[in-house]
Design a protein around this motif. Structure first.
Motif, short mmCIF file in Angstrom:
data_model
loop_
_atom_site.label_atom_id
_atom_site.label_comp_id
_atom_site.label_asym_id
_atom_site.label_seq_id
_atom_site.Cartn_x
_atom_site.Cartn_y
_atom_site.Cartn_z
N CYS A 251 9.24 1.75 7.82
CA CYS A 251 8.06 1.19 8.28
C CYS A 251 8.53 0.92 10.27
O CYS A 251 8.74 -0.24 10.13
CB CYS A 251 7.43 0.09 7.81
SG CYS A 251 6.68 0.30 6.12
N THR B 23 0.62 4.31 1.26
CA THR B 23 0.58 5.10 2.50
C THR B 23 0.73 4.42 3.76
O THR B 23 0.74 4.99 4.97
CB THR B 23 -0.29 6.21 2.43
OG1 THR B 23 -1.80 5.73 2.48
CG2 THR B 23 -0.01 7.21 1.17
N ASP B 24 0.16 3.14 3.91
CA ASP B 24 0.20 2.42 5.10
C ASP B 24 0.65 1.06 5.07
O ASP B 24 0.56 -0.09 4.34
CB ASP B 24 -1.60 2.03 5.27
CG ASP B 24 -2.03 1.48 6.68
OD1 ASP B 24 -1.16 0.83 7.31
OD2 ASP B 24 -3.03 1.38 6.87
N HIS C 269 0.87 -1.28 0.01
CA HIS C 269 -0.02 0.09 -0.09
C HIS C 269 0.85 1.28 0.09
O HIS C 269 1.89 1.13 0.71
CB HIS C 269 -0.91 -0.13 1.29
CG HIS C 269 -2.04 0.93 1.34
ND1 HIS C 269 -1.64 2.40 1.56
CD2 HIS C 269 -3.37 0.88 0.81
CE1 HIS C 269 -2.82 3.06 1.52
NE2 HIS C 269 -3.86 2.23 0.98
N THR D 81 1.13 0.66 12.04
CA THR D 81 0.17 1.62 11.86
C THR D 81 -1.22 1.10 12.55
O THR D 81 -1.53 0.02 12.18
CB THR D 81 0.00 2.21 10.54
OG1 THR D 81 -0.38 1.29 9.52
CG2 THR D 81 1.09 3.18 10.26
N GLN E 33 1.00 -1.40 6.96
CA GLN E 33 0.13 -2.49 7.68
C GLN E 33 -0.49 -3.16 6.63
O GLN E 33 -0.82 -4.36 6.48
CB GLN E 33 -0.54 -2.16 8.74
CG GLN E 33 -0.95 -3.42 9.64
CD GLN E 33 -1.74 -2.96 10.81
OE1 GLN E 33 -2.21 -2.07 11.15
NE2 GLN E 33 -2.11 -4.08 11.61
N ARG E 34 -0.90 -2.25 5.43
CA ARG E 34 -1.94 -2.84 4.49
C ARG E 34 -1.15 -3.24 3.10
O ARG E 34 -0.23 -2.86 2.88
CB ARG E 34 -2.79 -1.63 4.08
CG ARG E 34 -4.17 -1.64 5.23
CD ARG E 34 -4.77 -0.66 4.87
NE ARG E 34 -5.42 -0.36 3.73
CZ ARG E 34 -5.83 0.76 3.06
NH1 ARG E 34 -5.53 1.82 3.66
NH2 ARG E 34 -6.35 0.48 2.05
#
Length: 84
Positions: A80, A39-40, A37, A84, A42-43
Motif C-alpha cells: 500500500c 482491494t482498497d 479490505h 487510495t 484505505q478501507r
C-alpha cells in the motif's frame, strides 16, 4: 431512521464476518475484530460483537495496517504505497 434499529450480516460488497472468532496475541477473543479490505488499502471492516459487519475507512493519506489493526502511513504497510 437509526442505524442501530436494523442489522444485516452481509454487506453490499459481499463481506460477511467470519464465524470463527479472532484472537489477540494473548489468545483472548477480540470483541470487535477488524479485517483489511481485499482491494482498497484505505478501507477495512469491523465486526461489531464479532457478527455485525461495518465498512469503515482511514482518513485521507492513511491506509489500514492489518498488523497493528490501525490506520497508518502507507510506507508502513507492504503493498500500500499510497492512499487510495
Amino acid at each position: 431512521m437509526y442505524l442501530d434499529c436494523y442489522s444485516t450480516d452481509t454487506l453490499k460488497d459481499g463481506f460477511k464476518c467470519p464465524t470463527e472468532g479472532q484472537k489477540d496475541a494473548n489468545g483472548n477473543l477480540v470483541i470487535h475484530p477488524k479485517f483489511a479490505h481485499p482491494t482498497d488499502c484505505q478501507r477495512f471492516y469491523v465486526c461489531l460483537n464479532g457478527v455485525e459487519p461495518r465498512d469503515l475507512g482511514c482518513q485521507v493519506g492513511e491506509v489500514y495496517n492489518e498488523e497493528s489493526q490501525r490506520c497508518d502511513a502507507p510506507e508502513n504497510v507492504p503493498g500500500c504505497f499510497k492512499a487510495t
